[in-house]
Design a protein around this motif. Structure first.
Motif, short mmCIF file in Angstrom:
data_model
loop_
_atom_site.label_atom_id
_atom_site.label_comp_id
_atom_site.label_asym_id
_atom_site.label_seq_id
_atom_site.Cartn_x
_atom_site.Cartn_y
_atom_site.Cartn_z
N LEU A 168 -65.40 133.85 116.12
CA LEU A 168 -64.02 133.45 115.83
C LEU A 168 -63.76 132.03 116.29
N ALA A 169 -64.21 131.71 117.50
CA ALA A 169 -64.02 130.35 118.03
C ALA A 169 -64.74 129.32 117.17
N ALA A 170 -65.92 129.68 116.67
CA ALA A 170 -66.73 128.75 115.90
C ALA A 170 -66.17 128.47 114.52
N PHE A 171 -65.60 129.51 113.89
CA PHE A 171 -65.24 129.38 112.47
C PHE A 171 -63.78 129.65 112.17
N PHE A 172 -62.93 129.75 113.19
CA PHE A 172 -61.51 129.91 112.95
C PHE A 172 -61.04 128.71 112.13
N PRO A 173 -60.55 128.93 110.91
CA PRO A 173 -60.31 127.82 109.97
C PRO A 173 -59.47 126.67 110.52
N ALA A 174 -58.37 127.00 111.16
CA ALA A 174 -57.50 125.94 111.66
C ALA A 174 -58.18 125.15 112.77
N SER A 175 -58.99 125.80 113.59
CA SER A 175 -59.71 125.10 114.66
C SER A 175 -60.76 124.16 114.09
N VAL A 176 -61.47 124.63 113.07
CA VAL A 176 -62.45 123.77 112.41
C VAL A 176 -61.77 122.53 111.83
N LEU A 177 -60.63 122.73 111.19
CA LEU A 177 -59.89 121.63 110.59
C LEU A 177 -59.43 120.63 111.64
N MET A 178 -58.79 121.13 112.71
CA MET A 178 -58.26 120.23 113.72
C MET A 178 -59.35 119.51 114.50
N SER A 179 -60.56 120.10 114.52
CA SER A 179 -61.68 119.46 115.21
C SER A 179 -62.25 118.29 114.42
N ALA A 180 -61.86 118.16 113.18
CA ALA A 180 -62.47 117.14 112.31
C ALA A 180 -61.51 116.03 111.91
N LEU A 181 -60.23 116.20 112.19
CA LEU A 181 -59.23 115.21 111.77
C LEU A 181 -58.91 114.25 112.91
N PHE A 182 -58.30 113.12 112.55
CA PHE A 182 -57.91 112.14 113.56
C PHE A 182 -56.53 112.51 114.11
N LEU A 183 -56.50 113.64 114.81
CA LEU A 183 -55.28 114.16 115.43
C LEU A 183 -55.59 114.54 116.88
N ARG A 184 -54.56 114.69 117.69
CA ARG A 184 -54.77 114.91 119.12
C ARG A 184 -54.89 116.38 119.50
#
Length: 437
Positions: A168-184
């Motif tokens: 879940l931690a690895a592939f939770f969609p929103a977490s994957v997205l936020m880990s790749a964007l230029f956001l804090r």
């Protein structure tokens, strides 16, 4: 796992030093950034493969997923624009570039605040390398997955629980997205998970240094976004009332007084009405009010509870639980407007709503995990109340929820691992068999 993380970050630091040294001679920063990130991606993949454990495929997949989303955001926007890649990401990058060119802005209030400032310093050293800024977030997201795994191993949870929650931690969609964007968001989530790690370590071993590290990491998270200071309430509850040798809580008038005082201070600092109490210390542009700035404008199609305003203490007390629930679960089915809302619910909100329901259903089966679970639940309630007061938009809520994903995942793991844990469906089947017999 700790060695893997050390090697990954040491490799990145080595690259930063090299990039800083060659900066005066670089004419194409996009090319240099692409080469540097590509080299480190291959380096990280090699490390993940070399240090195999039974979950290495999950970690490897988590890394590739985040790198893929990063590349999509940078090079494939013309095909499809990812959620949350618009105004704030562009503004934060613009702020970082401005700081890189003029370090005097480090002393000024600027969009993105400390996130923009640390990236601005980085770009000042190595040049305007946007991909490198994204990639640091990728590594922070991967590190969070590793730390969640380490916590579950420290807590000696069942292998099936560890595997599910790591996945879940690895592939939770929103977490994957936020880990790749230029956001804090992922920066805050990283410091939150570090804080939680040291808190769990203190809970297991009782070393005072871990109290200091817990609060230090939470303090760093709060510098980037003040709303997460509410997590402190859950920490303080266990620090003050936990009786280690007996694995239970003990209360006396002194500790209760201290806890209530700390709770009041935290909420006065964090809620939108802090200007009533702290106006002599805080200016109107301080970061401490930033979590409400956009939401209070009630802009966007995913706005919710539009008729519910909080203008006084009575309304604050009355509406806060409702707003906290919506903050964790929006967009709820009753508010769906289109497929995007439906997708957001099933890919993000369902984790929080499902964990809440799961906790309520299994609250009598927690046994030896009850003490730690109580503290985590209190932390989540307090931080949700703080964010819920000012957030009116499901899209904004989704971003802010990422900051507390690690706590939800550890809470879910603890509930699943409880010694007397038994899925509700199994209990119902057993009851039916008993009745039929």
């Amino acid at each position: 796992m700790k060695l893997i993380l050390k090697l990954i970050w040491i490799g990145l630091l080595f690259e930063i030093i090299i990039l800083a040294l060659i900066k005066p001679y670089v004419t194409d920063f996009v090319l240099v950034s692409t080469m540097a990130v590509s080299i480190h991606v291959l380096y990280t993949m090699a490390i993940l493969i070399a240090f195999k454990n039974k979950y290495y495929i999950i970690f490897f997949g988590a890394f590739l997923a985040r790198v893929s989303v990063m590349l999509w955001d940078l090079y494939a926007k013309h095909i499809f624009i990812l959620p949350n890649t618009g105004h704030d990401a562009v503004a934060f990058y613009g702020s970082a570039l401005a700081i890189a060119q003029n370090l005097d802005l480090l002393n000024e209030s600027i969009r993105g605040e400390y996130f923009a400032k640390y990236n601005g310093l980085l770009f000042h050293w190595i040049g305007p390398q946007q991909m490198f800024g994204h990639y640091i977030n990728v590594l922070l997201g991967l590190s969070a997955v590793f730390i969640i795994y380490e916590m579950m191993m420290m807590l000696e949870l069942k292998p099936r629980v560890v595997k599910l929650v790591v996945f879940l931690a690895a592939f939770f969609p929103a977490s994957v997205l936020m880990s790749a964007l230029f956001l804090r968001e992922i920066v805050v989530a990283f410091f939150v998970v570090c804080s939680l790690y040291f808190f769990v370590r203190w809970f297991k071993a009782g070393l005072n240094i871990d109290i200091f590290l817990t609060l230090s990491m939470l303090g760093l998270a709060s510098i980037f976004h003040s709303g997460v200071i509410g997590i402190f309430i859950g920490y303080a509850f266990i620090f003050l009332f936990y009786i280690r040798g007996m694995n239970k809580y003990g209360f006396n008038s002194k500790t209760i007084y201290v806890f209530l005082l700390l709770t009041i201070v935290v909420f006065l600092v964090a809620i939108p009405f802090n200007y009533l109490f702290l106006s002599q210390f805080l200016g109107p542009d301080d970061e401490i009010a930033d979590i409400y700035e956009t939401a209070d404008r009630r802009i966007g199609g995913s706005v919710y509870l539009t008729d519910m305003t909080i203008d006084n203490l009575f309304q604050l007390i009355l509406y806060s639980p409702i707003r906290a629930f919506y903050f964790l679960t929006a967009p709820l089915p009753i508010d769906w407007r289109n497929f995007t809302d439906m997708f957001t619910f099933f890919s993000d909100s369902v984790l929080y709503l499902g964990t809440i329901i799961y906790f309520i259903m299994n609250r009598r089966n927690l046994k030896d995990k009850k003490v730690l679970i109580t503290g985590l639940v209190l932390a989540l309630i307090s931080v949700s109340l703080i964010f819920g007061i000012g957030v009116y938009n499901a899209g904004t809520a989704m971003r802010h929820r990422q900051k507390i994903v690690p706590i939800f995942l550890i809470l879910l793991a603890l509930i699943m691992d409880s010694k007397n844990y038994e899925p509700l469906i199994i209990k119902k089947n057993k009851q039916k068999r008993l009745i039929s017999n």
